[in-house]
Design a protein around this motif. Sequence first.
Motif, PDB file in Angstrom:
ATOM      1  N   GLY A 160      12.393  59.390  63.399  1.00  0.00           N
ATOM      2  CA  GLY A 160      12.203  59.847  64.770  1.00  0.00           C
ATOM      3  C   GLY A 160      11.516  58.852  65.687  1.00  0.00           C
ATOM      4  O   GLY A 160      11.378  59.106  66.891  1.00  0.00           O
ATOM      5  N   GLU A 161      11.058  57.710  65.149  1.00  0.00           N
ATOM      6  CA  GLU A 161      10.363  56.718  65.956  1.00  0.00           C
ATOM      7  C   GLU A 161      11.298  55.545  66.267  1.00  0.00           C
ATOM      8  O   GLU A 161      11.904  54.971  65.353  1.00  0.00           O
ATOM      9  CB  GLU A 161       9.118  56.203  65.231  1.00  0.00           C
ATOM     10  N   PRO A 162      11.420  55.179  67.550  1.00  0.00           N
ATOM     11  CA  PRO A 162      12.328  54.082  67.910  1.00  0.00           C
ATOM     12  C   PRO A 162      11.790  52.731  67.457  1.00  0.00           C
ATOM     13  O   PRO A 162      10.599  52.442  67.578  1.00  0.00           O
ATOM     14  CB  PRO A 162      12.370  54.166  69.444  1.00  0.00           C
ATOM     15  N   ARG A 163      12.659  51.905  66.910  1.00  0.00           N
ATOM     16  CA  ARG A 163      12.315  50.529  66.564  1.00  0.00           C
ATOM     17  C   ARG A 163      12.776  49.627  67.702  1.00  0.00           C
ATOM     18  O   ARG A 163      13.507  50.054  68.602  1.00  0.00           O
ATOM     19  CB  ARG A 163      12.976  50.108  65.253  1.00  0.00           C
ATOM     20  N   ARG A 164      12.389  48.390  67.644  1.00  0.00           N
ATOM     21  CA  ARG A 164      12.806  47.457  68.685  1.00  0.00           C
ATOM     22  C   ARG A 164      14.329  47.307  68.678  1.00  0.00           C
ATOM     23  O   ARG A 164      14.935  47.209  67.609  1.00  0.00           O
ATOM     24  CB  ARG A 164      12.170  46.074  68.452  1.00  0.00           C
ATOM     25  N   PRO A 165      14.956  47.269  69.839  1.00  0.00           N
ATOM     26  CA  PRO A 165      16.410  47.060  69.887  1.00  0.00           C
ATOM     27  C   PRO A 165      16.776  45.702  69.298  1.00  0.00           C
ATOM     28  O   PRO A 165      15.946  44.784  69.245  1.00  0.00           O
ATOM     29  CB  PRO A 165      16.722  47.110  71.391  1.00  0.00           C
ATOM     30  N   HIS A 166      18.014  45.586  68.886  1.00  0.00           N
ATOM     31  CA  HIS A 166      18.510  44.307  68.391  1.00  0.00           C
ATOM     32  C   HIS A 166      18.991  43.482  69.582  1.00  0.00           C
ATOM     33  O   HIS A 166      19.791  43.951  70.389  1.00  0.00           O
ATOM     34  CB  HIS A 166      19.665  44.538  67.420  1.00  0.00           C
ATOM     35  N   PHE A 167      18.486  42.254  69.700  1.00  0.00           N
ATOM     36  CA  PHE A 167      18.792  41.443  70.868  1.00  0.00           C
ATOM     37  C   PHE A 167      19.736  40.282  70.564  1.00  0.00           C
ATOM     38  O   PHE A 167      19.881  39.375  71.387  1.00  0.00           O
ATOM     39  CB  PHE A 167      17.501  40.900  71.482  1.00  0.00           C
ATOM     40  N   GLY A 168      20.366  40.309  69.393  1.00  0.00           N
ATOM     41  CA  GLY A 168      21.249  39.205  69.037  1.00  0.00           C
ATOM     42  C   GLY A 168      22.645  39.648  68.665  1.00  0.00           C
ATOM     43  O   GLY A 168      22.969  40.834  68.670  1.00  0.00           O
ATOM     44  N   LEU A 169      23.455  38.659  68.348  1.00  0.00           N
ATOM     45  CA  LEU A 169      24.786  38.874  67.784  1.00  0.00           C
ATOM     46  C   LEU A 169      24.729  38.358  66.357  1.00  0.00           C
ATOM     47  O   LEU A 169      24.429  37.180  66.130  1.00  0.00           O
ATOM     48  CB  LEU A 169      25.836  38.106  68.589  1.00  0.00           C
ATOM     49  N   ASP A 170      24.988  39.223  65.383  1.00  0.00           N
ATOM     50  CA  ASP A 170      24.921  38.841  63.972  1.00  0.00           C
ATOM     51  C   ASP A 170      26.282  38.381  63.471  1.00  0.00           C
ATOM     52  O   ASP A 170      27.286  39.089  63.645  1.00  0.00           O
ATOM     53  CB  ASP A 170      24.446  40.014  63.127  1.00  0.00           C
ATOM     54  N   ILE A 171      26.301  37.209  62.840  1.00  0.00           N
ATOM     55  CA  ILE A 171      27.519  36.660  62.239  1.00  0.00           C
ATOM     56  C   ILE A 171      27.252  36.500  60.747  1.00  0.00           C
ATOM     57  O   ILE A 171      26.458  35.654  60.334  1.00  0.00           O
ATOM     58  CB  ILE A 171      27.901  35.311  62.869  1.00  0.00           C
ATOM     59  N   ALA A 172      27.898  37.335  59.924  1.00  0.00           N
ATOM     60  CA  ALA A 172      27.654  37.343  58.486  1.00  0.00           C
ATOM     61  C   ALA A 172      28.534  36.327  57.772  1.00  0.00           C
ATOM     62  O   ALA A 172      29.741  36.246  58.022  1.00  0.00           O
ATOM     63  CB  ALA A 172      27.900  38.733  57.919  1.00  0.00           C
ATOM     64  N   ASN A 173      27.923  35.570  56.893  1.00  0.00           N
ATOM     65  CA  ASN A 173      28.644  34.620  56.051  1.00  0.00           C
ATOM     66  C   ASN A 173      27.711  34.231  54.910  1.00  0.00           C
ATOM     67  O   ASN A 173      26.520  34.564  54.926  1.00  0.00           O
ATOM     68  CB  ASN A 173      29.092  33.394  56.857  1.00  0.00           C
ATOM     69  N   LYS A 174      28.223  33.525  53.938  1.00  0.00           N
ATOM     70  CA  LYS A 174      27.416  33.179  52.768  1.00  0.00           C
ATOM     71  C   LYS A 174      26.339  32.156  53.127  1.00  0.00           C
ATOM     72  O   LYS A 174      26.469  31.378  54.076  1.00  0.00           O
ATOM     73  CB  LYS A 174      28.307  32.642  51.651  1.00  0.00           C
ATOM     74  N   THR A 175      25.266  32.180  52.354  1.00  0.00           N
ATOM     75  CA  THR A 175      24.181  31.229  52.532  1.00  0.00           C
ATOM     76  C   THR A 175      24.714  29.793  52.410  1.00  0.00           C
ATOM     77  O   THR A 175      25.496  29.486  51.510  1.00  0.00           O
ATOM     78  CB  THR A 175      23.080  31.456  51.482  1.00  0.00           C
ATOM     79  N   GLY A 176      24.309  28.953  53.341  1.00  0.00           N
ATOM     80  CA  GLY A 176      24.754  27.561  53.352  1.00  0.00           C
ATOM     81  C   GLY A 176      25.898  27.293  54.304  1.00  0.00           C
ATOM     82  O   GLY A 176      26.260  26.125  54.530  1.00  0.00           O
ATOM     83  N   SER A 177      26.483  28.350  54.883  1.00  0.00           N
ATOM     84  CA  SER A 177      27.562  28.151  55.860  1.00  0.00           C
ATOM     85  C   SER A 177      27.002  27.436  57.093  1.00  0.00           C
ATOM     86  O   SER A 177      25.900  27.726  57.544  1.00  0.00           O
ATOM     87  CB  SER A 177      28.160  29.494  56.273  1.00  0.00           C
ATOM     88  N   PRO A 178      27.747  26.488  57.663  1.00  0.00           N
ATOM     89  CA  PRO A 178      27.215  25.683  58.765  1.00  0.00           C
ATOM     90  C   PRO A 178      27.056  26.454  60.068  1.00  0.00           C
ATOM     91  O   PRO A 178      27.829  27.355  60.384  1.00  0.00           O
ATOM     92  CB  PRO A 178      28.257  24.566  58.920  1.00  0.00           C
ATOM     93  N   VAL A 179      26.032  26.061  60.812  1.00  0.00           N
ATOM     94  CA  VAL A 179      25.788  26.565  62.157  1.00  0.00           C
ATOM     95  C   VAL A 179      25.892  25.378  63.109  1.00  0.00           C
ATOM     96  O   VAL A 179      25.233  24.354  62.910  1.00  0.00           O
ATOM     97  CB  VAL A 179      24.394  27.209  62.288  1.00  0.00           C
ATOM     98  N   TYR A 180      26.736  25.514  64.143  1.00  0.00           N
ATOM     99  CA  TYR A 180      26.961  24.440  65.103  1.00  0.00           C
ATOM    100  C   TYR A 180      26.368  24.806  66.466  1.00  0.00           C
ATOM    101  O   TYR A 180      26.301  25.983  66.829  1.00  0.00           O
ATOM    102  CB  TYR A 180      28.459  24.175  65.264  1.00  0.00           C
ATOM    103  N   ALA A 181      25.954  23.787  67.212  1.00  0.00           N
ATOM    104  CA  ALA A 181      25.419  24.027  68.551  1.00  0.00           C
ATOM    105  C   ALA A 181      26.534  24.518  69.467  1.00  0.00           C
ATOM    106  O   ALA A 181      27.519  23.812  69.662  1.00  0.00           O
ATOM    107  CB  ALA A 181      24.808  22.752  69.110  1.00  0.00           C
ATOM    108  N   PRO A 182      26.399  25.716  70.047  1.00  0.00           N
ATOM    109  CA  PRO A 182      27.455  26.251  70.917  1.00  0.00           C
ATOM    110  C   PRO A 182      27.523  25.549  72.272  1.00  0.00           C
ATOM    111  O   PRO A 182      28.556  25.533  72.915  1.00  0.00           O
ATOM    112  CB  PRO A 182      27.078  27.717  71.071  1.00  0.00           C
ATOM    113  N   ILE A 183      26.400  25.001  72.711  1.00  0.00           N
ATOM    114  CA  ILE A 183      26.339  24.127  73.884  1.00  0.00           C
ATOM    115  C   ILE A 183      25.236  23.097  73.642  1.00  0.00           C
ATOM    116  O   ILE A 183      24.402  23.261  72.747  1.00  0.00           O
ATOM    117  CB  ILE A 183      26.071  24.885  75.208  1.00  0.00           C
TER     118      ILE A 183
END
Length: 272
Positions: A160-183
Amino acid sequence: MLKTLLATALITSTSFSALALELKGHLTQGGLVIGKLENVTSVSLDGKTLKLSASGDFVFGFGRDATANHTLSWVDEKGKTHNQDLIITKRDYKIDKITGVAKKYVSPPKEVSARISREAVAVRKAREVNSDLQFYLDPVLKPAQGRISGVYGSQRYFNGEPRRPHFGLDIANKTGSPVYAPISGTVVFAEPDLYYSGGTLIIDHGHGVTSTYIHLSKLDVKVGDKITQGNKVAEIGATGRVTGPHLDWRFNWEGERLDPALLMQDTLANKK
């Protein structure tokens, strides 16, 4: 009196030739708007002064629960003030209500409260950067491959108690998958182990716009590094307080938390 500008979706290019005002982006909760004005000395949103480039570019955004009515103002070279009303649209967010959750899963142990507060201050300070960079003008590409497992604005209620809203976009993939700079941008924060977010990276794109990358298993960059769009900057992980490996990707304009999904083009950053 200037007419009210109303947009329910994407502003691809809204121009008021008589007013010399151009806007593009999203006039909605979580949206980022890029503007351009020529022959002006200052621009403000709801009385807050915006950084203005030499070529007349500026940017602003609206948080998850922003109110509907706003006013964009500017002063021309003759000292005359102009006002443009803006109406942003309200969004509906996913709400989950969960009962019977043990208290230890709802609140962190008291012994880590000082650490949490210290880390929150450091992250907030990094996001306060307001540089002259203008990479926010560039298209935003997708930072990683994977399944979208979480969306901006969603919120859970535990017992019954609100938690903080989620402020991101989650992209699921296996550990070690590369992350690239979007800009492109400059690294202003890079820490491998924060209590909640684990490996955390923040990149400055100029004029108060920053992007954040959370739960990383590896960081390939350090504070001060100049990043070009498409550079590998990190690897997906499950660090911090998470249940599985994914990238939690966020955007801020100063203190306003924005929706990356509204900005992102569906092209992987390293494939441009």
